[in-house]
Design a protein around this motif. Sequence first.
Motif, PDB file in Angstrom:
ATOM      1  N   PHE A  10      44.296  41.357  45.144  1.00 14.05           N
ATOM      2  CA  PHE A  10      43.838  40.043  45.595  1.00 14.05           C
ATOM      3  C   PHE A  10      42.544  40.157  46.391  1.00 14.05           C
ATOM      4  CE2 PHE A  10      47.298  41.560  48.376  1.00 14.05           C
ATOM      5  CZ  PHE A  10      46.623  41.697  49.582  1.00 14.05           C
ATOM      6  N   ARG A  11      41.919  41.366  46.356  1.00 13.80           N
ATOM      7  CA  ARG A  11      40.690  41.581  47.123  1.00 13.80           C
ATOM      8  C   ARG A  11      39.508  42.001  46.266  1.00 13.80           C
ATOM      9  NH1 ARG A  11      42.646  45.791  51.549  1.00 13.80           N
ATOM     10  NH2 ARG A  11      40.933  45.073  52.863  1.00 13.80           N
TER      11      ARG A  11
ATOM     12  N   SER B 185      51.865  35.902  46.088  1.00 17.31           N
ATOM     13  CA  SER B 185      51.066  36.262  47.251  1.00 17.31           C
ATOM     14  C   SER B 185      50.565  35.009  47.949  1.00 17.31           C
ATOM     15  CB  SER B 185      49.892  37.158  46.862  1.00 17.31           C
ATOM     16  OG  SER B 185      49.045  36.498  45.950  1.00 17.31           O
ATOM     17  N   PHE B 186      50.434  35.111  49.259  1.00 15.26           N
ATOM     18  CA  PHE B 186      49.923  34.018  50.088  1.00 15.26           C
ATOM     19  C   PHE B 186      48.891  34.656  51.012  1.00 15.26           C
ATOM     20  CE2 PHE B 186      51.401  30.355  53.105  1.00 15.26           C
ATOM     21  CZ  PHE B 186      50.174  29.742  52.947  1.00 15.26           C
ATOM     22  N   VAL B 187      47.612  34.450  50.680  1.00 14.72           N
ATOM     23  CA  VAL B 187      46.515  35.102  51.390  1.00 14.72           C
ATOM     24  C   VAL B 187      45.604  34.031  51.986  1.00 14.72           C
ATOM     25  CG1 VAL B 187      46.629  37.124  49.882  1.00 14.72           C
ATOM     26  CG2 VAL B 187      45.094  35.243  49.301  1.00 14.72           C
TER      27      VAL B 187
ATOM     28  N   PRO C 220      61.267  37.066  43.347  1.00 11.23           N
ATOM     29  CA  PRO C 220      59.970  37.750  43.365  1.00 11.23           C
ATOM     30  C   PRO C 220      59.766  38.519  44.657  1.00 11.23           C
ATOM     31  CG  PRO C 220      59.674  35.457  43.955  1.00 11.23           C
ATOM     32  CD  PRO C 220      61.131  35.616  43.586  1.00 11.23           C
ATOM     33  N   ILE C 221      58.859  39.466  44.627  1.00 12.90           N
ATOM     34  CA  ILE C 221      58.375  40.085  45.861  1.00 12.90           C
ATOM     35  C   ILE C 221      57.266  39.203  46.405  1.00 12.90           C
ATOM     36  CG2 ILE C 221      57.091  42.066  46.768  1.00 12.90           C
ATOM     37  CD1 ILE C 221      58.718  43.800  44.838  1.00 12.90           C
ATOM     38  N   VAL C 222      57.276  38.969  47.711  1.00 15.90           N
ATOM     39  CA  VAL C 222      56.349  38.027  48.331  1.00 15.90           C
ATOM     40  C   VAL C 222      55.441  38.767  49.309  1.00 15.90           C
ATOM     41  CG1 VAL C 222      56.127  35.930  49.718  1.00 15.90           C
ATOM     42  CG2 VAL C 222      58.019  36.159  48.086  1.00 15.90           C
ATOM     43  N   LEU C 223      54.133  38.535  49.184  1.00 18.81           N
ATOM     44  CA  LEU C 223      53.127  39.122  50.073  1.00 18.81           C
ATOM     45  C   LEU C 223      52.468  38.010  50.872  1.00 18.81           C
ATOM     46  CD1 LEU C 223      51.345  41.517  47.513  1.00 18.81           C
ATOM     47  CD2 LEU C 223      53.390  41.980  48.881  1.00 18.81           C
ATOM     48  N   LEU C 224      52.444  38.169  52.205  1.00 19.91           N
ATOM     49  CA  LEU C 224      51.789  37.186  53.072  1.00 19.91           C
ATOM     50  C   LEU C 224      50.802  37.911  53.960  1.00 19.91           C
ATOM     51  CD1 LEU C 224      55.191  36.362  53.136  1.00 19.91           C
ATOM     52  CD2 LEU C 224      54.031  34.263  53.735  1.00 19.91           C
ATOM     53  N   ASP C 225      49.537  37.725  53.674  1.00 20.38           N
ATOM     54  CA  ASP C 225      48.495  38.460  54.381  1.00 20.38           C
ATOM     55  C   ASP C 225      47.812  37.579  55.421  1.00 20.38           C
ATOM     56  OD1 ASP C 225      46.734  40.569  55.010  1.00 20.38           O
ATOM     57  OD2 ASP C 225      45.222  39.755  53.659  1.00 20.38           O
TER      58      ASP C 225
END
Length: 372
Positions: free
Chosen positions: A52-53, A116-118, A309-314
Motif C-alpha cells: 500500500f506504499r 487495509s485501512f491507511v 479477512p486479515i485487517v491492517l490499520l496503519d
Amino acid sequence: MKVKEISIKNFRNYSDLFLQPNKNINVFVGKNASGKTNILEAISILISARSFRTSRDREILKFGEDYFEILALIEKSGLDKDYQLIYEKNKKKKYQVNLSNIKSLNELRMEGPLVSFVPEDLEIVKDGPALRRKYMDQAISNLDFIYRYNLKKYNSILKEKNSLLKDRNKGLDTKLLFQAYNVQLASLGAYLILARKEFLDQVNKDIKDIHLSITSGEEVLDLIYQNPFKDMDNIKKIESSLYQAMMEALDKDLFVKYSTFGPHRDDFDIESNNISLKTYGSQGQKRSAVLSMKLVEINLIKARRNIAPIVLLDDVFSELDQKRRRMLIENLLDVQSFITMAEKKYLDEFKGFSYNIYLVDNSKVKLLDGGN
C-alpha cells in the motif's frame, strides 16, 4: 484467516524479525519512522502481492542487501499453510504456498482476503474519483474473482487503445480500429458497471445500522453511483449503451488522445442525510463515513466467502475520536488485526480484549503486553 508466525529478512529497515502474533489484535506502537508500518507492509505483500506504499520492489529491499524474504505460517479454515515470498534484486518476486509455486497474483489473492485501512483512505470522501474507484475495485475483487479478472483485462485493453490514440497509424481505418477495441471494452465494462452497482446497493443496505451506531443515530449514509445509464440491471443493455457511448466519444478521444468514456471514469458520491460529504461534510463526518465503509467491507467478506479477512490499520487511530475507536475495536474481535500507532495513550482502550502490544524502536520489536 490468521497469521500464526511470520519471519521477515532484509525488508525495509529489518535485517531479521520473527513474530508470533496474537490471533486477534496486534498493536505496534512507536515513533514515526521506527518501522511499524513496514511490518504491515510485509503482511500485505505476502498475502495480497500488493504494497500500500509502493509498486517498486527495489524500494523495499534493505539497503546493501541482494534479496528480501518473508515466511509465514497462516491458518485458513482450520488448516495451516506455509507461505513464502522471495525477492532477488533485478528479478521477479517468487511466491510459494505449501512449497507449491504460485503462478499468478490472482491465484495468490484467492488464497485469502485482506482489508487495509491507511491514512490515504481517509481521503476517499473528499479527494478525486480515482481513490473511490480504487476502493470499489479492491473491495469487489475480494468478493468476486471474475470481477478481478475482467478488471485486469479491461485495463490492459484500455492501455492499448490509449496508446493508439496517442500515436495512431494514419494508414489504418480509424473507425474500424477503435470499433474493435470498443466492442471488447463494452463487453468487459458492462460486467464491471453491473458489479459496482450491485456492490454499492449491498453496501447501502449494510452500512445504515453501522453508521447510525457510529453517529448516535443522527446520520444515514448513502453511496450514490454516478453513472449515466438508467437501466443498470441488465448487462446486455449496459453493454449496448456503453458501446454506443464509446463510439460517440471517439472524436473527442482522438482530439484529447485518451479514452474519455467508460467505467475507468466512474465515480460515486457519499451522502449523509442526503447532503454530499465531499462538498459539505466536516472532517469528523468524512472519517466516520470511511470507517463505516471499511467495517462493511470486512463484514461482506465474512458473509460472502465464509472466511475472516486479515485487517491492517496503519496510523488511523489518532484520526478517530474515542467512540469511533471503540466501535472499530469491537468490530475487530472476530478477525486478526495489525494496528500501528505513534502514541501510547490509546493503549488502555484495548483492555478487556485479546491482544499483543509491541514496542517498535530503532528496528527492534519488543512484546510489551501479551494481554488476555
